[in-house]
Motif scaffolding. Structure first.
Motif, mmCIF file in Angstrom:
data_model
loop_
_atom_site.group_PDB
_atom_site.id
_atom_site.type_symbol
_atom_site.label_atom_id
_atom_site.label_comp_id
_atom_site.label_asym_id
_atom_site.label_seq_id
_atom_site.Cartn_x
_atom_site.Cartn_y
_atom_site.Cartn_z
ATOM 1 N N ASN A 25 6.137 -9.984 -7.854
ATOM 2 C CA ASN A 25 7.251 -9.613 -6.984
ATOM 3 C C ASN A 25 8.274 -8.757 -7.736
ATOM 4 O OD1 ASN A 25 8.401 -9.681 -4.398
ATOM 5 N ND2 ASN A 25 9.918 -11.160 -5.095
ATOM 6 N N GLY A 26 8.528 -7.561 -7.190
ATOM 7 C CA GLY A 26 9.499 -6.646 -7.791
ATOM 8 C C GLY A 26 8.914 -5.710 -8.827
ATOM 9 N N ARG A 27 7.672 -5.938 -9.231
ATOM 10 C CA ARG A 27 7.022 -5.065 -10.205
ATOM 11 C C ARG A 27 6.747 -3.707 -9.575
ATOM 12 N NH1 ARG A 27 1.177 -6.660 -12.630
ATOM 13 N NH2 ARG A 27 2.279 -8.564 -13.197
ATOM 14 N N ARG A 28 6.714 -2.687 -10.396
ATOM 15 C CA ARG A 28 6.422 -1.332 -9.911
ATOM 16 C C ARG A 28 4.935 -1.037 -10.043
ATOM 17 N NH1 ARG A 28 9.709 0.979 -7.084
ATOM 18 N NH2 ARG A 28 11.866 1.234 -7.562
ATOM 19 N N GLN A 29 4.385 -0.461 -8.986
ATOM 20 C CA GLN A 29 2.988 0.015 -8.970
ATOM 21 C C GLN A 29 3.076 1.465 -8.539
ATOM 22 O OE1 GLN A 29 0.302 -1.675 -9.830
ATOM 23 N NE2 GLN A 29 -1.426 -0.691 -8.861
ATOM 24 N N GLY A 30 2.990 2.377 -9.493
ATOM 25 C CA GLY A 30 3.215 3.784 -9.188
ATOM 26 C C GLY A 30 4.658 3.965 -8.764
ATOM 27 N N ASN A 31 4.873 4.565 -7.586
ATOM 28 C CA ASN A 31 6.229 4.758 -7.063
ATOM 29 C C ASN A 31 6.671 3.610 -6.156
ATOM 30 O OD1 ASN A 31 6.526 7.218 -8.357
ATOM 31 N ND2 ASN A 31 5.566 8.339 -6.669
ATOM 32 N N ASN A 32 5.815 2.610 -6.014
ATOM 33 C CA ASN A 32 6.103 1.520 -5.082
ATOM 34 C C ASN A 32 6.573 0.268 -5.798
ATOM 35 O OD1 ASN A 32 5.179 3.059 -2.892
ATOM 36 N ND2 ASN A 32 3.075 2.474 -3.304
ATOM 37 N N LYS A 33 7.427 -0.476 -5.110
ATOM 38 C CA LYS A 33 7.879 -1.772 -5.605
ATOM 39 C C LYS A 33 7.072 -2.840 -4.863
ATOM 40 C CE LYS A 33 12.063 -4.495 -6.205
ATOM 41 N NZ LYS A 33 13.498 -4.562 -5.919
ATOM 42 N N ILE A 34 6.328 -3.641 -5.604
ATOM 43 C CA ILE A 34 5.454 -4.648 -5.009
ATOM 44 C C ILE A 34 6.274 -5.785 -4.413
ATOM 45 C CG2 ILE A 34 3.650 -6.361 -5.503
ATOM 46 C CD1 ILE A 34 2.721 -4.497 -7.765
ATOM 47 N N GLU A 35 5.848 -6.217 -3.231
ATOM 48 C CA GLU A 35 6.413 -7.402 -2.595
ATOM 49 C C GLU A 35 5.339 -8.479 -2.645
ATOM 50 O OE1 GLU A 35 7.785 -6.743 1.420
ATOM 51 O OE2 GLU A 35 8.443 -4.726 0.898
ATOM 52 N N ALA A 36 5.675 -9.635 -3.190
ATOM 53 C CA ALA A 36 4.728 -10.745 -3.281
ATOM 54 C C ALA A 36 5.318 -11.971 -2.605
ATOM 55 C CB ALA A 36 4.414 -11.040 -4.742
ATOM 56 N N HIS A 37 4.521 -12.604 -1.737
ATOM 57 C CA HIS A 37 4.972 -13.824 -1.060
ATOM 58 C C HIS A 37 3.762 -14.631 -0.609
ATOM 59 C CE1 HIS A 37 4.067 -11.929 2.848
ATOM 60 N NE2 HIS A 37 4.587 -10.845 2.327
ATOM 61 N N PHE A 38 4.025 -15.885 -0.235
ATOM 62 C CA PHE A 38 2.953 -16.707 0.305
ATOM 63 C C PHE A 38 2.598 -16.210 1.697
ATOM 64 C CE2 PHE A 38 4.655 -19.820 -2.762
ATOM 65 C CZ PHE A 38 3.469 -20.180 -3.388
ATOM 66 N N TRP A 39 1.311 -16.303 2.045
ATOM 67 C CA TRP A 39 0.864 -15.938 3.388
ATOM 68 C C TRP A 39 1.423 -16.960 4.369
ATOM 69 C CZ3 TRP A 39 -3.847 -17.803 6.240
ATOM 70 C CH2 TRP A 39 -4.067 -17.070 7.407
ATOM 71 N N ASP A 40 1.912 -16.488 5.518
ATOM 72 C CA ASP A 40 2.521 -17.380 6.508
ATOM 73 C C ASP A 40 1.499 -18.124 7.357
ATOM 74 O OD1 ASP A 40 1.568 -15.427 8.230
ATOM 75 O OD2 ASP A 40 3.550 -14.643 8.739
ATOM 76 N N GLY A 41 0.226 -17.832 7.174
ATOM 77 C CA GLY A 41 -0.822 -18.514 7.925
ATOM 78 C C GLY A 41 -1.076 -17.923 9.290
#
Length: 128
Positions: free
Chosen positions: A70-86
């Motif tokens: 979460n918050g890490r950069r992948q190329g020009n994008n900022k990654i969003e990481a979260h639990f799947w809501d189901g």
């Protein structure tokens, strides 16, 4: 146990490039296996947000993955990481293509019905 990573790739840049998707999956698996057993990785290649879902055997591994990505950069994008809501379905469907396939199946079934020979007990009986 299931983590959603958004903005892991740009779909337009990886379009029709199976090798790039396999490489991405391998990189994710290699990193995530340090935290626990990875049961499955799904890359949603057509999703506009560049979604990858990772299923872990242990919930603690999922938590560590979220903290790490979460918050890490992948190329020009900022990654969003979260639990799947189901609930959320990240697959992208081609609705026009699916509709055309359904129509074709309906037509084929209708043609099949029209060409069936009815048994005598189902034929229209006319008394004279």
């Amino acid at each position: 146990r299931i983590v959603v990573l958004k903005h892991m790739f740009v779909p337009a840049e990886m379009e029709d490039n199976d090798e790039a998707f396999q490489k991405l999956e391998q990189q994710i698996r290699k990193e995530c296996q340090e935290w626990g057993t990875v049961e499955k990785i799904t890359v949603f290649s057509k999703h506009p947000s560049g979604v990858v879902i990772i299923k872990f055997a242990q919930p603690t591994a999922a938590s560590t993955t979220i903290e790490s990505f979460n918050g890490r950069r992948q190329g020009n994008n900022k990654i969003e990481a979260h639990f799947w809501d189901g609930v959320t379905d990240y697959s992208i469907r081609d609705e026009e293509k699916e509709e055309a396939e359904v129509e074709a199946r309906h037509k084929e079934f209708g043609d099949w019905l029209d060409n069936q020979e009815l048994p005598d007990e189902f034929k229209l009986q006319v008394e004279s």
